[in-house]
Design an enzyme around this catalytic site. Structure first.
Site, short mmCIF file in Angstrom:
data_model
loop_
_atom_site.label_atom_id
_atom_site.label_comp_id
_atom_site.label_asym_id
_atom_site.label_seq_id
_atom_site.Cartn_x
_atom_site.Cartn_y
_atom_site.Cartn_z
N ARG A 55 -7.49 -0.54 1.00
CA ARG A 55 -8.16 -1.78 0.45
C ARG A 55 -8.47 -1.31 -1.12
O ARG A 55 -8.63 -2.23 -1.71
CB ARG A 55 -9.33 -2.45 1.34
N ASP A 86 -12.24 6.88 3.82
CA ASP A 86 -10.93 6.76 4.47
C ASP A 86 -10.55 5.26 4.46
O ASP A 86 -9.45 4.76 5.10
CB ASP A 86 -11.16 7.20 5.88
N LYS A 96 0.95 -1.17 -0.05
CA LYS A 96 0.00 0.13 -0.09
C LYS A 96 0.92 1.22 0.01
O LYS A 96 1.73 1.26 0.85
CB LYS A 96 -0.84 0.05 1.42
N GLU A 130 -9.28 3.47 2.32
CA GLU A 130 -8.87 3.70 0.88
C GLU A 130 -7.86 2.43 0.51
O GLU A 130 -7.55 2.27 -0.89
CB GLU A 130 -8.48 5.23 0.61
N LYS A 140 -10.40 12.75 8.09
CA LYS A 140 -9.97 12.35 9.48
C LYS A 140 -9.72 13.49 10.30
O LYS A 140 -9.69 14.91 9.90
CB LYS A 140 -8.29 11.98 9.17
N ASP A 153 -2.65 10.39 3.43
CA ASP A 153 -4.15 9.96 3.65
C ASP A 153 -4.85 11.02 4.47
O ASP A 153 -4.67 10.84 5.77
CB ASP A 153 -4.07 8.51 4.43
N ASP A 204 1.81 6.62 5.48
CA ASP A 204 0.76 5.50 4.88
C ASP A 204 1.10 4.96 3.53
O ASP A 204 0.38 4.11 3.18
CB ASP A 204 -0.49 6.38 4.68
N1 BES Z 1 -4.10 4.68 6.96
C1 BES Z 1 -5.14 4.45 7.69
C2 BES Z 1 -4.72 3.48 8.98
C3 BES Z 1 -4.21 3.94 10.04
C4 BES Z 1 -4.28 4.41 11.10
C5 BES Z 1 -2.66 3.76 9.72
C6 BES Z 1 -3.39 4.79 12.03
C7 BES Z 1 -1.64 4.09 10.71
C8 BES Z 1 -2.22 4.74 11.77
C9 BES Z 1 -6.40 3.76 6.69
O1 BES Z 1 -6.44 4.35 5.57
C10 BES Z 1 -7.72 4.12 7.64
O2 BES Z 1 -8.08 5.39 7.58
N2 BES Z 1 -8.46 3.14 8.05
C11 BES Z 1 -9.48 3.29 8.57
C12 BES Z 1 -10.60 2.53 8.29
C13 BES Z 1 -11.95 2.63 8.71
C14 BES Z 1 -12.34 3.91 8.06
C15 BES Z 1 -12.84 1.58 8.30
C16 BES Z 1 -9.19 3.15 10.29
O3 BES Z 1 -8.49 2.37 10.81
O4 BES Z 1 -10.09 3.88 11.00
ZN ZN Z 2 -4.57 4.97 4.82
MN MN Z 3 -7.60 5.96 5.49
#
Ligand code: BES
Ligand code: ZN
Ligand code: MN
Length: 505
Positions: A361, A357, A275, A359, A287, A280, A298
């Protein structure tokens, strides 16, 4: 551009090297039960008139304790550090921490040369070569200091040369030890390249800048075959899911493919998919502002692909590996993908994007479909995919989920062997129900607050039916958040161990 910090790492044996005349800024003696029998150590202590042994008995009582001695008359080393070595029962990651401390100290003391007498004690089940590889890898990767975006206050790593001193190795054993140092050095370099891409601020590390750096690998390693796909190419391959992520950004998305063929031509490759979200924001599902700067890391899954490929090429490893870096910037704008939008993935499955968010996947699913064309033996994806993995496992282990238990086991073993640990979470049929929606074949979120890490993997598993696959969630391990924000270069050590050990059949 090479990402090495040290100029060289040598291995010398104390049978033919005097510790008294070593011309070095810092001599580290790792003291264990065998040290007192080492002739070079005995001579060194004699020259110090027993001061070294006395310092050991008065200062090295507790595990991991250490003492820094000033220059001793008659001994050339500018300073000597005595450190109590670990015993065979200490787990691999504890050994790594000990040597991490040594590298940090060397930089703090502004040492240019570092000599370490490691002593022949190592964790149970490991040997001298494991120890030497670990020392080379750990010192190289911890000598790294990021300073590219500082002009006036930049601190450069002082450490330039490392000599690993062994006790009683000669002939083919010494040559093997030198090979191990070379391997550790190359892994450390891979770790540093991954750290570097991660630490680079997002405005200095866009998909197109990463593309340039990938293309530049060809200069160092002509053996690599490098391809880059722009948004037109991705559209031609019908990667509607991947493209939906970069839609809100002025920075165009890119997918880079690095092929390394060092094995027999008939051997099917291992595929690594990373990824690479260079920033992000969350997109329209924006966020919260706290610590959003950390979203520059990210892209660490893609950075780990970059790091491993350079390690394999540096070592001329006899393996076939294909690495895919799926890079995009997730922004919000008038053009951005909106919650409820439906896109068609390369697999033909339609996806309702309920949360922009989620994204990672969306880029990964198309990259995973794409990589199927290489008929890979195994596919492993690495992704900073979910905040939930930080809650589930904490910062010490990456999360592993797989559709093949043997592959998951081998990843966890490689984590233990390299000190870059991983731990498995289940991926059961019951977790699949959450990707249902009335408006598309799949939704990109599901399950609410439950098992977010597993639900993300369940989504990916809809695209990996054709091969043996594992997913490594590195959201908690690829970078530190506090007290110092920094990339770690993980899981380059784990992946390097998994691939180079050739244990994966
Ligand atoms: N890049 C984030 C995940 C992340 C969070 C990485 C904290 C490093 C530190 C990912 O794209 C994300 O935002 N995931 C969401 C998924 C949710 C929307 C289902 C998350 O973990 O909140
Ligand atoms: Zn992300
Ligand atoms: Mn995200």
């Amino acid at each position: 551009m090479a990402y090495k910090v040290l100029n060289n790492i040598l291995v010398k044996d104390t049978n033919s090297t005097s510790l008294i005349t070593l011309n070095t800024s810092l001599l580290v003696l790792v003291i264990n039960k065998n040290t007192k029998n080492n002739k070079a150590f005995i001579d060194l202590d004699k020259t110090s008139k027993g001061y070294i042994k006395k310092s050991i008995s008065s200062h090295l009582k507790d595990n991991g304790s250490s003492v820094l001695l000033p220059q001793i008359s008659g001994i050339k080393a500018e300073s000597i550090m005595l450190i109590k070595g670990l015993d065979e029962n200490a787990p691999t990651h504890k050994w790594l921490s000990q040597y991490q401390g040594i590298a940090k100290l060397a930089n703090k003391l502004k040492a240019k040369n570092l000599n370490i007498l490691c002593g022949n004690v190592f964790p149970k089940g490991k040997n001298e070569n494991w120890l030497i590889e670990m020392v080379a890898k750990t010192i190289e990767s911890n000598a790294y200091i990021f300073s590219d975006t500082k002009n006036k206050t930049a601190k450069k790593p002082s450490l330039k040369n490392l000599t690993i001193l062994t006790s009683g190795l000669s002939g083919s054993d010494l040559s093997k030890a030198k090979q191990s140092a070379k391997k550790g050095f190359a892994i450390g370099e891979g770790v540093n390249s991954a750290k570097y891409l991660g630490d680079m601020p997002a405005n200095h590390c866009t998909p197109r800048i990463i593309e340039k750096k990938v293309k530049a690998m060809k200069k160092d390693f002509p053996k690599l075959k490098i391809k880059s796909y722009n948004e037109n190419d991705l559209a031609k391959m019908k990667m509607g899911s991947f493209l939906s992520v970069g839609r809100g950004s002025d920075e165009p998305s890119r997918m880079m493919v690095i092929e390394y063929k060092g094995g027999s031509p008939s051997e099917k490759p291992i595929a690594l998919v990373g990824k690479g979200i260079t920033f992000d924001t969350g997109g329209v599902s924006l966020k919260p502002p706290q610590a959003m700067d950390e979203m520059k890391w990210d892209m660490c899954g893609a950075a780990s692909v970059f790091g491993v490929m350079s390690t394999l090429a540096r070592l001329n490893a006899k393996v076939n590996v294909v690495g895919v870096m799926a890079c995009a910037e997730n922004m919000c704008s008038a053009k951005a993908t909106k919650p409820g939008d439906v896109v068609t993935s390369m697999s033909g499955q339609t996806i309702e994007i309920l949360n922009t968010d989620a994204e990672g996947r969306l880029v990964l699913c198309d990259a995973l479909t794409f990589v199927g064309k290489y008929k890979p033996r195994y596919v492993i994806d690495m992704a900073t995919l979910t905040g939930a993995v930080v809650i589930a496992l904490g910062r010490h282990a990456s999360g592993v989920m797989a559709n093949d238990q043997y592959l998951a086991d081998m990843i966890i073993n490689a984590g233990e062997d390299s000190g870059d640990r991983a731990w498995q979470l289940p991926l059961w049929d019951e977790h699949q129900s959450c990707t249902k929606t009335d408006y598309a074949d799949l939704a990109n979120i599901g399950g609410g607050r439950e098992a977010g890490t597993i639900h993300a993997a369940a989504f990916l598993s809809k695209f990996t039916n054709d091969y043996k696959w594992a997913h490594i969630d590195i959201a908690a391990t690829a970078s530190y958040s506090t007290p110092v924000k920094a990339g770690t270069g993980r899981p380059v050590p784990l992946l390097s161990e998994l691939i180079l050990s050739k244990k994966l059949k």
